[in-house]
Design a protein around this motif. Structure first.
Motif, PDB file in Angstrom:
ATOM      1  N   CYS A 211       8.102  25.603  12.528  1.00 53.85           N
ATOM      2  CA  CYS A 211       9.542  26.243  13.188  1.00 53.85           C
ATOM      3  C   CYS A 211      10.615  25.076  13.194  1.00 53.85           C
ATOM      4  CB  CYS A 211       9.202  26.635  14.672  1.00 53.85           C
ATOM      5  SG  CYS A 211       8.958  24.966  15.917  1.00 53.85           S
ATOM      6  N   LYS A 212      10.159  23.763  12.789  1.00 56.92           N
ATOM      7  CA  LYS A 212      11.089  22.705  12.674  1.00 56.92           C
ATOM      8  C   LYS A 212      11.725  22.358  13.952  1.00 56.92           C
ATOM      9  CE  LYS A 212      12.367  23.676   7.920  1.00 56.92           C
ATOM     10  NZ  LYS A 212      13.351  23.199   6.994  1.00 56.92           N
ATOM     11  N   SER A 213      11.127  22.766  15.355  1.00 59.23           N
ATOM     12  CA  SER A 213      11.655  22.388  16.632  1.00 59.23           C
ATOM     13  C   SER A 213      11.571  20.929  16.587  1.00 59.23           C
ATOM     14  CB  SER A 213      10.951  23.172  17.489  1.00 59.23           C
ATOM     15  OG  SER A 213      11.170  24.431  17.495  1.00 59.23           O
TER      16      SER A 213
ATOM     17  N   LEU B 218      14.642  19.271  15.067  1.00 64.93           N
ATOM     18  CA  LEU B 218      15.823  19.298  15.672  1.00 64.93           C
ATOM     19  C   LEU B 218      15.935  18.500  16.852  1.00 64.93           C
ATOM     20  CD1 LEU B 218      18.110  21.486  14.907  1.00 64.93           C
ATOM     21  CD2 LEU B 218      17.020  22.959  16.777  1.00 64.93           C
TER      22      LEU B 218
ATOM     23  N   ALA C 174      16.280  14.761  16.025  1.00 60.36           N
ATOM     24  CA  ALA C 174      17.844  14.419  15.641  1.00 60.36           C
ATOM     25  C   ALA C 174      18.550  14.245  16.988  1.00 60.36           C
ATOM     26  CB  ALA C 174      18.235  15.187  14.879  1.00 60.36           C
ATOM     27  N   VAL C 175      18.324  15.254  17.877  1.00 58.87           N
ATOM     28  CA  VAL C 175      19.000  15.214  19.296  1.00 58.87           C
ATOM     29  C   VAL C 175      18.802  13.873  19.824  1.00 58.87           C
ATOM     30  CG1 VAL C 175      19.371  16.337  21.372  1.00 58.87           C
ATOM     31  CG2 VAL C 175      19.462  17.728  19.139  1.00 58.87           C
TER      32      VAL C 175
ATOM     33  N   THR D 258       7.497  16.709  23.022  1.00 59.35           N
ATOM     34  CA  THR D 258       8.141  17.851  24.236  1.00 59.35           C
ATOM     35  C   THR D 258       8.619  19.152  23.453  1.00 59.35           C
ATOM     36  OG1 THR D 258       8.768  15.799  25.193  1.00 59.35           O
ATOM     37  CG2 THR D 258       9.676  17.921  26.279  1.00 59.35           C
ATOM     38  N   ALA D 259       9.284  19.134  22.315  1.00 58.31           N
ATOM     39  CA  ALA D 259       9.671  20.219  21.622  1.00 58.31           C
ATOM     40  C   ALA D 259       8.862  21.268  21.105  1.00 58.31           C
ATOM     41  CB  ALA D 259      10.769  19.801  20.781  1.00 58.31           C
ATOM     42  N   CYS D 260       7.680  20.642  20.749  1.00 57.07           N
ATOM     43  CA  CYS D 260       6.792  21.552  19.822  1.00 57.07           C
ATOM     44  C   CYS D 260       6.326  22.760  20.950  1.00 57.07           C
ATOM     45  CB  CYS D 260       5.530  20.646  19.606  1.00 57.07           C
ATOM     46  SG  CYS D 260       4.349  21.734  18.436  1.00 57.07           S
ATOM     47  N   PRO D 261       6.735  23.998  20.446  1.00 54.55           N
ATOM     48  CA  PRO D 261       6.359  25.024  21.215  1.00 54.55           C
ATOM     49  C   PRO D 261       4.847  25.532  20.989  1.00 54.55           C
ATOM     50  CG  PRO D 261       7.316  25.787  19.195  1.00 54.55           C
ATOM     51  CD  PRO D 261       7.319  24.228  19.310  1.00 54.55           C
TER      52      PRO D 261
END
Lengths: 619, 166
Positions: free
Chosen positions: B14-16, B19, B22-23, B132-135
């Motif tokens: 998903c590329k979360s 993203l 980078a943020v 943290t971002a990985c769903p």
């Protein structure tokens, strides 16, 4: 987020939910974290099977999807599909009301008499339908036929656009965004966003505006007008609001969804002496019908029926443990309801062939045998009363009085027969401007807080606030829909409210009834011989979540009304589209969008916008 | 010592993580703010693919890092306390030797110029942003030992559950 809601009744039910281990939208939002950044920015495309594709928002590869669509194209196509879905929902609701009227006058829907013949005649005359010497039935047959034809019209222009100021109509024609048919614009949106059709973000956006106009001045407006004919044009009415309207000793029925064809008739079915006797035999002292969301607004506006709450309270109402049946039709009904209801005795009864919910009981409702079905549904609720578990019941005691029912006609009547006193108040500066606050709840922000803060700040600045939907229910719960709330308004607005005996926040109905706001705006513009975009008006959707809200925002801007959103729509992935909607649109349609997450700052933006418009008018 | 560990079988591509990375390395630290920053922030993790299999890959913070060995200026260094292989932009020549030496292809460059960017394991965050971002929890921030233990337990479950002996 630390606080979930500013509504005490809701907080009590959230505590009960936590104690009983029941998850609600707030927990599900937490479980959804982190939410996908590509989705948030609108740079994910699933429109063909070469994808799904995503664009890197930071300028690295990939810059384009497999087909070559860049971020501008992908984001704008996605936005257009949101507008189309929202317009479709409102307009299909409008079709259902028109169909019911059509069936009723042909004798196929005997439980729907025409309640407002005056409005029927006025509308017919407006549409060029002869009324002299003709029966209501004949007129209504022509009018409902004309309304149904608007969905696939070949005329090239919708009937009710005639209400708009000439300058606005000329602008739409010049831009090529005059909506041609209610269904046509939605279909064309789907066509244009199909693989390999419209690629230009400006051209796509213009069609988005046209599609939204087919909702605001088409589907939604017909839904409002014909519902008034069928169920009565709202007049000021008082009632009670919030979860405290649920009664421990009565059979509680909650009507949730949108279309008054279902809810209005159930209000009457619940007054049936036989059913009341059945309720008493079951041990209840009566039948308590309450509304929820926009269905709540429809029956509030016309009958002063108690309203249990707004969008984020639908699960909380069930968690009181005292709801025998929640009857739903279409739109904004959380799929979670059967799951939450399964923790109690509550029955979820779905009624529309368009909206079936696994775990709910489905009782098909149609206009042909409406009262019979309505009575059957009420009886199901009564039969369920003995299954209630008293030890699971806890009803918050919060309830508040409201005054609603401010249709355009009711506002004119409150003003003494014309809009002139309102115009004078605006001219004199007693009322600085008029702002529509509309839209949903969204667990991403503190429930009701954004609505209340913005509303209070605006009335303090002598801005008359008109509301619909879940925003209006938020203000009803806080007492802002009472004439006494004038005390919270600035001096000028307070004096006007006290003189007329009206609240500083006028409840104009459900989300399709935002069309009433367009009608008032047009009437004011016509009286001053200016365009809507010249008036000191604005719109706001502080807690929006649905695609319908996107369509509403788009038709407000396309009609010339500056619109402030409390949450960013998924468009930031295209800098060009964002700039077009927040700045460039000013030179195209005379209005823009703004996104402001802080309601205090949103109020400042609006007050300054209203001041600017007043100065331009020389006021 | 905690590391960013990968469970490739959980990755959906998903590329979360990209993203969020980078943020986390932008000035504003918010998605909306990062969008308009110049230069644009860079990701330091790569959602990657081999045939139909997807997996995230970032710096492995090697015990004997080849990138450190080839760096002529000492810009690249290994902190023996934290285990992090870090990069000092001020000392970087932009020669790209570390990129060539890295066996994993996870050393990238800034948006403009040749100065390199790599995973710093988010020193200001308790848990790195990608994790943290990985769903789907394909990325974990844990001691390597914890993963090994859970793998051994899974083997046990397989052995005994299959034997009908659980």
């Amino acid at each position: 987020m630390e606080i979930k809601s500013v509504d005490k009744a809701s907080l009590k039910m959230l505590d009960k939910a936590a104690a009983e281990n029941i998850s609600t939208a707030w927990e599900r939002l937490t479980q959804q974290q982190p939410q996908c950044g590509f989705g948030e920015l609108g740079i994910c495309c699933r429109n063909c099977n070469m994808g799904p594709c995503r664009i890197d928002p930071f300028g690295q590869e990939p810059h384009e999807g497999v087909c070559g669509a860049n971020a501008d194209t992908i984001v704008t196509r996605n936005l257009l599909r949101m507008i189309a879905a929202g317009a479709a929902a409102h307009s299909d609701h409008g079709r259902d009301i028109a169909t019911t009227l059509y069936e009723a006058v042909q004798g196929n829907a005997p439980d729907y008499p025409i309640k407002d013949e005056t409005k029927l005649q006025t509308l017919a005359q407006e549409c060029g339908i002869p009324v002299e010497g003709r029966s209501a039935r004949e007129i209504a047959l022509d009018l409902s036929g004309l309304a149904l034809d608007e969905f696939g019209s070949r005329k090239g222009c919708l009937q009710l656009l005639e209400r708009a100021p000439q300058k606005r109509k000329d602008l739409w024609a010049k831009l090529g965004i005059t909506p041609r048919g209610i269904d046509r614009e939605v279909v064309e949106s789907m066509h244009r966003t199909h693989m390999g059709v419209d690629t230009d973000y400006v051209n796509l956006t213009l069609h988005g505006l046209r599609t939204s106009l087919s909702d605001g001045w088409g589907g939604s407006m017909w839904a409002t007008e014909l519902a008034d004919v069928l169920f009565g044009t709202p007049q000021p009415v008082k009632g009670r609001c919030n979860l405290g309207v649920i009664k421990a000793d009565q059979v509680n029925i909650i009507l949730h969804g949108h279309e008054p064809t279902l809810s209005d008739i159930i209000v009457f079915a619940a007054r049936d002496p036989e059913l009341l006797a059945q309720a008493r035999a079951a041990g209840a002292s009566g039948i308590n019908v309450c509304g929820m969301c926009c269905t709540g607004n429809e029956i509030l506006m016309r009958h002063g029926v108690p309203v249990a709450g707004n969008f984020l309270q639908q699960e909380l109402a069930i968690i009181t443990g005292a709801v025998e049946a929640m009857i739903v039709d279409v739109q904004c009904i959380m799929p979670s309801l059967p799951q939450v209801a399964s923790c109690y005795h509550t029955k979820i009864i779905s009624t529309s062939p368009k909206a079936v919910f696994p775990g709910a009981e489905h009782v098909p409702f149609n206009e042909h045998n409406a009262m019979e079905t309505a009575k059957k549904i009420v009886a199901m609720a009564i039969d369920n009363f003995p299954n209630r578990k008293p030890e699971r019941v806890s009803i918050p005691n919060e309830e508040m009085q409201y005054m609603g029912g401010f249709s355009t006609e009711a506002i004119v009547e409150a003003l003494g027969g014309s809009l002139d006193p309102l115009l004078e108040a605006v001219k004199s500066g007693a009322i600085q401007g008029i702002v529509g606050i509309v839209g949903c709840n969204n667990p991403k922000v503190v429930h009701d807080q954004e609505h209340l803060t913005l509303t209070r700040e605006l009335i303090r600045n002598n801005i008359l606030v008109v509301e619909t939907g879940c925003a209006a229910i938020a203000c009803a719960k806080a007492g802002l829909l009472l004439p006494e709330a004038a005390a919270e308004a600035g001096e000028g607005l307070e004096a006007v409210c006290r003189a007329l005996g009206i609240p500083p926040v006028l409840h104009m109905g459900s989300c399709v009834d935002i069309s009433r706001i367009l009608v008032v705006a047009s009437a004011l513009a016509n009286a001053l011989k200016v365009d809507i975009s010249d008036l000191p008006l604005a719109a706001a959707a502080p807690e929006w979540m649905s695609e319908k809200a996107v369509s509403i925002g788009a038709y407000a801007v396309a009609s010339g009304i500056f619109t402030v959103l409390g949450l960013a729509p998924p468009i930031l992935g295209s800098g060009n589209l964002t700039a077009l909607l927040t700045a460039g649109a000013q030179d195209v349609v005379g209005a823009t969008f703004a996104v402001e997450t802080d309601p205090q700052a949103a109020a400042k933006l609006i007050v300054s916008h209203v001041g600017q418009k007043r100065r331009a008018l020389g006021l | 010592m905690k590391e960013v560990l990968i469970k490739p079988e959980r990755c959906v591509g998903c590329k979360s993580c990209e993203l969020a990375c980078a943020v986390a390395h932008s000035r504003s630290r918010t998605l909306a703010g990062a969008l308009t920053e110049k230069p644009a922030p860079r990701k330091r993790i790569y959602a990657s693919q081999w045939e139909s299999r997807k997996f995230p890959l970032n710096c492995r913070h090697c015990e004997e890092p080849l990138c450190v060995r080839v760096c002529p200026t000492g810009s690249m260094s290994k902190d023996r306390d934290t285990g992090v292989v870090s990069h000092q932009t001020a000392l970087c020549l932009g020669c790209g030797m570390c990129e060539l030496a890295c066996p994993f292809g996870v050393i990238g460059r800034q948006a403009q110029g040749n100065i390199i960017v790599k995973c710093d394991r988010c020193p200001e965050l308790e848990v790195p942003a990608c994790v943290t971002a990985c769903p789907t929890r394909a990325l974990l921030f844990a001691e390597a030992g914890e993963i090994l233990k859970s793998k051994r337990e899974a083997v046990g479950e397989q052995l005994f559950a299959q034997a009908g002996n659980s």
